[in-house]
Enzyme design. Structure first.
Site, mmCIF file in Angstrom:
data_model
loop_
_atom_site.group_PDB
_atom_site.id
_atom_site.type_symbol
_atom_site.label_atom_id
_atom_site.label_comp_id
_atom_site.label_asym_id
_atom_site.label_seq_id
_atom_site.Cartn_x
_atom_site.Cartn_y
_atom_site.Cartn_z
ATOM 1 N N HIS A 136 -4.164 -0.221 6.268
ATOM 2 C CA HIS A 136 -3.640 0.644 7.331
ATOM 3 C C HIS A 136 -4.500 0.614 8.599
ATOM 4 O O HIS A 136 -5.091 1.613 8.999
ATOM 5 C CB HIS A 136 -3.422 2.076 6.847
ATOM 6 C CG HIS A 136 -4.540 2.721 6.051
ATOM 7 N ND1 HIS A 136 -5.851 2.650 6.416
ATOM 8 C CD2 HIS A 136 -4.527 3.457 4.920
ATOM 9 C CE1 HIS A 136 -6.591 3.318 5.541
ATOM 10 N NE2 HIS A 136 -5.794 3.810 4.617
ATOM 11 N N LYS A 171 -9.929 -0.432 -5.122
ATOM 12 C CA LYS A 171 -9.878 0.227 -3.827
ATOM 13 C C LYS A 171 -11.189 0.918 -3.512
ATOM 14 O O LYS A 171 -11.695 1.690 -4.328
ATOM 15 C CB LYS A 171 -8.745 1.256 -3.875
ATOM 16 C CG LYS A 171 -8.611 2.102 -2.639
ATOM 17 C CD LYS A 171 -7.865 1.376 -1.549
ATOM 18 C CE LYS A 171 -7.962 2.124 -0.245
ATOM 19 N NZ LYS A 171 -6.690 2.420 0.354
ATOM 20 N N ALA A 185 -3.793 15.103 5.251
ATOM 21 C CA ALA A 185 -3.508 13.853 5.961
ATOM 22 C C ALA A 185 -2.549 13.003 5.160
ATOM 23 O O ALA A 185 -2.755 12.782 3.966
ATOM 24 C CB ALA A 185 -4.812 13.088 6.172
ATOM 25 N N ASP A 199 1.582 2.859 3.450
ATOM 26 C CA ASP A 199 0.700 4.021 3.294
ATOM 27 C C ASP A 199 1.519 5.300 3.233
ATOM 28 O O ASP A 199 1.060 6.367 3.657
ATOM 29 C CB ASP A 199 -0.356 4.090 4.409
ATOM 30 C CG ASP A 199 -1.442 5.114 4.097
ATOM 31 O OD1 ASP A 199 -1.635 5.435 2.909
ATOM 32 O OD2 ASP A 199 -2.086 5.595 5.044
ATOM 33 N N HIS A 221 0.861 -1.204 0.000
ATOM 34 C CA HIS A 221 0.000 0.000 0.000
ATOM 35 C C HIS A 221 0.887 1.240 0.000
ATOM 36 O O HIS A 221 1.469 1.597 1.026
ATOM 37 C CB HIS A 221 -0.901 0.006 1.247
ATOM 38 C CG HIS A 221 -1.801 1.206 1.351
ATOM 39 N ND1 HIS A 221 -3.134 1.104 1.673
ATOM 40 C CD2 HIS A 221 -1.585 2.536 1.188
ATOM 41 C CE1 HIS A 221 -3.684 2.305 1.713
ATOM 42 N NE2 HIS A 221 -2.747 3.202 1.420
ATOM 43 N N HIS A 263 1.369 5.436 -1.839
ATOM 44 C CA HIS A 263 0.923 6.532 -2.709
ATOM 45 C C HIS A 263 2.155 7.108 -3.394
ATOM 46 O O HIS A 263 3.061 7.605 -2.717
ATOM 47 C CB HIS A 263 0.229 7.623 -1.888
ATOM 48 C CG HIS A 263 -0.982 7.122 -1.164
ATOM 49 N ND1 HIS A 263 -2.252 7.181 -1.681
ATOM 50 C CD2 HIS A 263 -1.093 6.495 0.044
ATOM 51 C CE1 HIS A 263 -3.106 6.635 -0.820
ATOM 52 N NE2 HIS A 263 -2.422 6.213 0.232
ATOM 53 N N ASN A 272 -5.609 7.039 -5.869
ATOM 54 C CA ASN A 272 -6.324 8.283 -5.536
ATOM 55 C C ASN A 272 -5.630 9.525 -6.089
ATOM 56 O O ASN A 272 -5.304 10.454 -5.367
ATOM 57 C CB ASN A 272 -6.565 8.405 -4.016
ATOM 58 C CG ASN A 272 -5.290 8.472 -3.199
ATOM 59 O OD1 ASN A 272 -4.245 7.954 -3.602
ATOM 60 N ND2 ASN A 272 -5.360 9.122 -2.046
ATOM 61 N N LEU A 301 -4.647 9.591 8.007
ATOM 62 C CA LEU A 301 -5.918 8.906 8.210
ATOM 63 C C LEU A 301 -5.773 7.437 7.867
ATOM 64 O O LEU A 301 -5.072 7.127 6.905
ATOM 65 C CB LEU A 301 -7.006 9.550 7.342
ATOM 66 C CG LEU A 301 -7.418 10.959 7.798
ATOM 67 C CD1 LEU A 301 -8.315 11.620 6.765
ATOM 68 C CD2 LEU A 301 -8.101 10.915 9.170
ATOM 69 N N HIS A 303 -10.275 1.448 2.455
ATOM 70 C CA HIS A 303 -10.010 2.488 3.449
ATOM 71 C C HIS A 303 -11.170 2.372 4.436
ATOM 72 O O HIS A 303 -12.278 2.830 4.147
ATOM 73 C CB HIS A 303 -9.933 3.890 2.841
ATOM 74 C CG HIS A 303 -9.633 4.921 3.882
ATOM 75 N ND1 HIS A 303 -8.398 5.492 4.039
ATOM 76 C CD2 HIS A 303 -10.411 5.427 4.881
ATOM 77 C CE1 HIS A 303 -8.423 6.319 5.083
ATOM 78 N NE2 HIS A 303 -9.631 6.296 5.612
HETATM 79 N N1 LIG Z 1 -3.299 7.990 4.709
HETATM 80 C C1 LIG Z 1 -3.458 9.285 4.538
HETATM 81 O O1 LIG Z 1 -3.544 10.010 5.515
HETATM 82 N N2 LIG Z 1 -3.503 9.844 3.313
HETATM 83 C C2 LIG Z 1 -3.532 9.164 2.053
HETATM 84 C C3 LIG Z 1 -4.860 8.568 1.741
HETATM 85 C C4 LIG Z 1 -5.184 7.306 2.517
HETATM 86 O O2 LIG Z 1 -4.503 6.299 2.400
HETATM 87 O O3 LIG Z 1 -6.166 7.299 3.249
HETATM 88 C C5 LIG Z 1 -3.129 10.153 0.969
HETATM 89 O O4 LIG Z 1 -3.343 9.860 -0.214
HETATM 90 O O5 LIG Z 1 -2.576 11.210 1.288
HETATM 91 ZN ZN LIG Z 2 -3.183 5.163 1.709
HETATM 92 ZN ZN LIG Z 3 -6.544 5.212 3.245
#
Ligand SMILES: NC(=O)N[C@@H](CC(=O)O)C(=O)O
Ligand SMILES: [Zn+2]
Ligand SMILES: [Zn+2]
Length: 343
Positions: A174, A99, A263, A247, A14, A16, A42, A219, A136
């Site tokens: 997460h 997702k 977040a 994450d 996981h 980003h 996302n 988050l 999520h």
């Molecule tokens: N984890 C987070 O706080 N932020 C993630 C989105 C997510 O995984 O919820 C993001 O894309 O910034």
């Molecule tokens: Zn994430």
């Molecule tokens: Zn998430």
């Protein structure tokens, strides 16, 4: 002699990576330590179908350092309009998961699903072809306290999904609470969870005592120490239902240090080292390899990596700041000393 440990090469289930100018930073950091990563969809606008996923994968591939075997594994983002045909085409294109972001739950989740039954035909198709469902796991209604949103999601949505789709493979992403760890532990086969390094290392006191520290804000939000302990126990237990998902979620410094901060914690710069720190503190370094390198591929039905990485016990300080496409990016634990370093 320096102490060291050698592990089967790990994967991140996981992450980003964002897009455009951010990719050089994010892909480089991920590829330094992980062989594969499940790339979250996302973006703005989100990655919603096979075509989006394949183009995004190409943009990521362009940033993989020469000779590095890193493989981005692609995911589509479920919206109210995702149907069985979209799922089928994505599966044929090699997309391995979809997702679910409840609308409004987190960063860039505005296009998320407003009512879970809207995507039941898509989930049916996923169950049939073996595509995984990634969650999520937070409800978003304003009457539910932010610290309770994961628990209520489990009670209201997840328990129902697990029963309505008895052979669908589901990952609760997460996880942040003892409730989530317990639910996954007792759930049927085919239900797993990822755990981040920051939820193992920190609780809400780290974020809120002595001043508000925006770089710890993510988050689902950090919970009390009791939940942190339950996550450490789950991650280091050797139970194959729990595996690594950083994450890692970069936001430029200006988007974190502001009146309404985003977040997400950027952990990819030193992810495996942060996990090593958490496992060592728990006295369970011997359980790191299963969690980081074996249980994830087993869950996804993919081969385990054959090569290895080595961590040496050699204290080093994380940089105070990084560059992400020309903007400053503050890594989690900036300036702090870690005991383990990737050789
Ligand atoms: N984890 C987070 O706080 N932020 C993630 C989105 C997510 O995984 O919820 C993001 O894309 O910034
Ligand atoms: Zn994430
Ligand atoms: Zn998430």
């Amino acid at each position: 002699m320096t102490e060291q440990i050698t592990l089967r090469a790990p994967d991140d289930w996981h992450i980003h990576l964002r897009d455009g100018a951010a990719l050089e930073r994010t892909v480089g950091d991920a590829a330094r330590q992980f062989r594969r990563a499940i790339v979250m969809p996302n973006l703005v606008p989100p990655v919603v179908d096979a075509e989006d996923a394949l183009f995004y994968q190409l943009r990521i591939r362009e940033q993989i350092p020469e000779g590095n075997p890193f493989e981005p594994l692609m995911v589509i983002y479920l919206t109210d309009r995702t149907d069985a045909e979209v799922v089928k085409l994505a599966h044929e294109a090699g997309v391995i998961a979809a997702k679910l972001y409840p609308a409004g739950a987190t960063t860039n989740s505005d296009s998320g699903v407003t009512d879970i039954t809207n995507i039941y035909p898509a989930l049916e198709a996923m169950q049939e072809c073996g595509m995984k469902l990634l969650l999520h796991g937070e409800v978003t209604t304003s009457d539910i306290d932010i610290f309770d949103r994961e628990q209520v999601f489990i009670e209201k949505t997840l328990s129902r999904l697990v029963e309505d789709f008895p052979t669908l493979k589901i990952v609760l992403e997460h996880i942040t609470t003892a409730h989530a760890a317990e639910f996954v532990q007792n759930a049927r086969d085919g239900v797993g969870a990822t755990i981040t390094a920051h939820h193992l290392l920190y609780n809400r006191n780290h974020m809120l005592v002595g001043g508000i520290r925006p770089h710890y804000y993510c988050l689902p939000i950090l919970k009390r120490g009791y939940h942190q302990s339950a996550l450490i126990e789950a991650a280091t237990s050797g139970n194959p239902k729990f595996f690594l998902g950083t994450d890692s979620a970069p936001h430029a410094q200006g988007k974190k240090e502001t009146a309404c901060g985003c977040a997400g914690c950027y952990t990819a710069f030193a992810a495996i080292e942060l996990y090593a720190e958490a496992f060592e503190r728990a006295g369970r370094l011997d359980k790191l390899e299963g969690f980081a390198s074996e249980f994830g591929p087993d869950f996804y039905g993919l081969p385990r990596n054959e090569d290895t990485i080595t961590l040496v016990k050699q204290p080093w300080a994380l940089p105070q700041s990084l560059d992400m496409g020309g903007e400053p990016l503050i890594p989690l634990a900036a300036g702090e000393t870690l005991n383990w370093r990737l050789a």
